[in-house]
Enzyme design. Structure first.
Site, mmCIF file in Angstrom:
data_model
loop_
_atom_site.group_PDB
_atom_site.id
_atom_site.type_symbol
_atom_site.label_atom_id
_atom_site.label_comp_id
_atom_site.label_asym_id
_atom_site.label_seq_id
_atom_site.Cartn_x
_atom_site.Cartn_y
_atom_site.Cartn_z
ATOM 1 N N THR A 7 0.848 -1.180 0.000
ATOM 2 C CA THR A 7 0.000 0.000 0.000
ATOM 3 C C THR A 7 0.895 1.245 0.000
ATOM 4 O O THR A 7 2.114 1.147 0.055
ATOM 5 C CB THR A 7 -0.972 0.021 1.188
ATOM 6 O OG1 THR A 7 -1.976 1.027 0.961
ATOM 7 C CG2 THR A 7 -0.266 0.313 2.501
ATOM 8 N N HIS B 254 1.473 5.212 1.716
ATOM 9 C CA HIS B 254 1.178 6.195 2.750
ATOM 10 C C HIS B 254 1.761 7.536 2.343
ATOM 11 O O HIS B 254 2.867 7.595 1.780
ATOM 12 C CB HIS B 254 1.786 5.789 4.096
ATOM 13 C CG HIS B 254 1.322 4.473 4.618
ATOM 14 N ND1 HIS B 254 -0.007 4.166 4.778
ATOM 15 C CD2 HIS B 254 2.018 3.374 5.030
ATOM 16 C CE1 HIS B 254 -0.117 2.941 5.265
ATOM 17 N NE2 HIS B 254 1.101 2.442 5.423
ATOM 18 N N LEU C 253 -6.315 -1.636 5.953
ATOM 19 C CA LEU C 253 -6.029 -2.162 7.279
ATOM 20 C C LEU C 253 -4.867 -3.133 7.218
ATOM 21 O O LEU C 253 -4.693 -3.854 6.237
ATOM 22 C CB LEU C 253 -7.244 -2.913 7.855
ATOM 23 C CG LEU C 253 -8.556 -2.168 8.028
ATOM 24 C CD1 LEU C 253 -9.592 -3.105 8.644
ATOM 25 C CD2 LEU C 253 -8.384 -0.943 8.888
ATOM 26 N N GLY D 224 -2.387 -0.842 12.157
ATOM 27 C CA GLY D 224 -3.764 -0.383 12.287
ATOM 28 C C GLY D 224 -4.387 -0.020 10.966
ATOM 29 O O GLY D 224 -4.357 -0.810 10.017
ATOM 30 N N ALA E 93 -5.334 3.018 7.746
ATOM 31 C CA ALA E 93 -4.899 4.193 6.981
ATOM 32 C C ALA E 93 -6.094 4.696 6.189
ATOM 33 O O ALA E 93 -6.518 4.046 5.229
ATOM 34 C CB ALA E 93 -3.736 3.833 6.056
ATOM 35 N N CYS F 125 -3.083 -3.208 -2.095
ATOM 36 C CA CYS F 125 -3.442 -4.350 -1.251
ATOM 37 C C CYS F 125 -3.454 -5.659 -2.029
ATOM 38 O O CYS F 125 -4.093 -6.635 -1.614
ATOM 39 C CB CYS F 125 -4.781 -4.113 -0.557
ATOM 40 S SG CYS F 125 -4.825 -2.571 0.393
#
Length: 219
Positions: free
Chosen positions: A75, A77, A143, A155, A157, A173
């Site tokens: 993923t 960020h 997640l 956790g 995002a 993902c």
């Protein structure tokens, strides 16, 4: 439950630094260590899950790629994405009469996002076969968790108001062709801000898990 909870507001940080601090926190905590929630935004980074397949990085860029120990695949960020890391002693919850397990923790994370978005009139939903939260078939929240010593870290995002272009360089993902979206696609930009939405995420998550005492720390 009358279990203490610490909420840390960490601002914008490099992924590696926060990841290793989560590992250290989890390795050193004991039965009396309060659970914590860490709110953070990350500088641009791709993260691979523990079973991440390299072919899901379609186009290498100058954005760093970090091999993480969370579950799931690759993923992205970046600033404008609200990260909420949950450092929860699952076994202590069970000792206090809770039926919390990993599946229930994932559900709590998904539902705090669904409830938060509902406050803004955005209808969202989880998928049983693909963890996360979706709006009209597009993914708005990813997640990933790791459980060590009966305790969770990593956790969720939630894409709020960010540059989504880097997602085009990956199969998000691990799903080819999966489209991503963000809160700013559905509400006014001045409302689609991490500092406005993060407290709602925390409040719903803590309600679901039954915390009733919180301490907020800005560091």
């Amino acid at each position: 439950m009358n279990l203490p909870l610490i909420i840390r507001q960490l601002g914008t940080q490099n992924y590696d630094e926060i990841w290793h601090k989560m590992q250290e926190f989890t390795d050193n905590r004991d039965e009396n260590t309060p659970d914590e929630i860490w709110l953070v935004e990350h500088n641009p980074v791709f993260t691979q899950g523990s079973a991440g397949k390299p072919e899901h990085l379609l186009n290498p860029t100058n954005i760093p790629v970090v091999q993480s120990d969370r579950g799931g695949q690759i993923t992205y960020h970046g600033p404008g994405q609200q990260i909420m890391y949950v450092l929860i002693d699952i076994k202590r919850h069970k000792a206090n009469g809770s039926d919390l397990n990993v599946r229930e923790l994932v559900t709590a994370l998904e539902q705090c996002v669904v409830k938060t978005l509902a406050d803004y009139g955005v209808e969202s939903y989880p998928k049983p076969d693909a963890p996360g939260v979706y709006v009209d078939g597009k993914k708005i929240c990813s997640l990933g968790l790791r459980i060590r010593k009966g305790c969770s870290f990593h956790g969720l995002a939630l894409n709020i108001n960010m540059d989504l272009m880097p997602f085009r360089n990956i199969n998000p993902c691990g799903y080819a062709g999966l489209e991503m979206c963000q809160v700013a696609d559905f509400i006014e930009a001045n409302e689609a801000q991490c500092q406005k939405i993060a407290p709602k995420l925390v409040n719903y998550f803590t309600q679901i898990l039954g915390y009733n005492t919180q301490q907020i720390i800005n560091k």
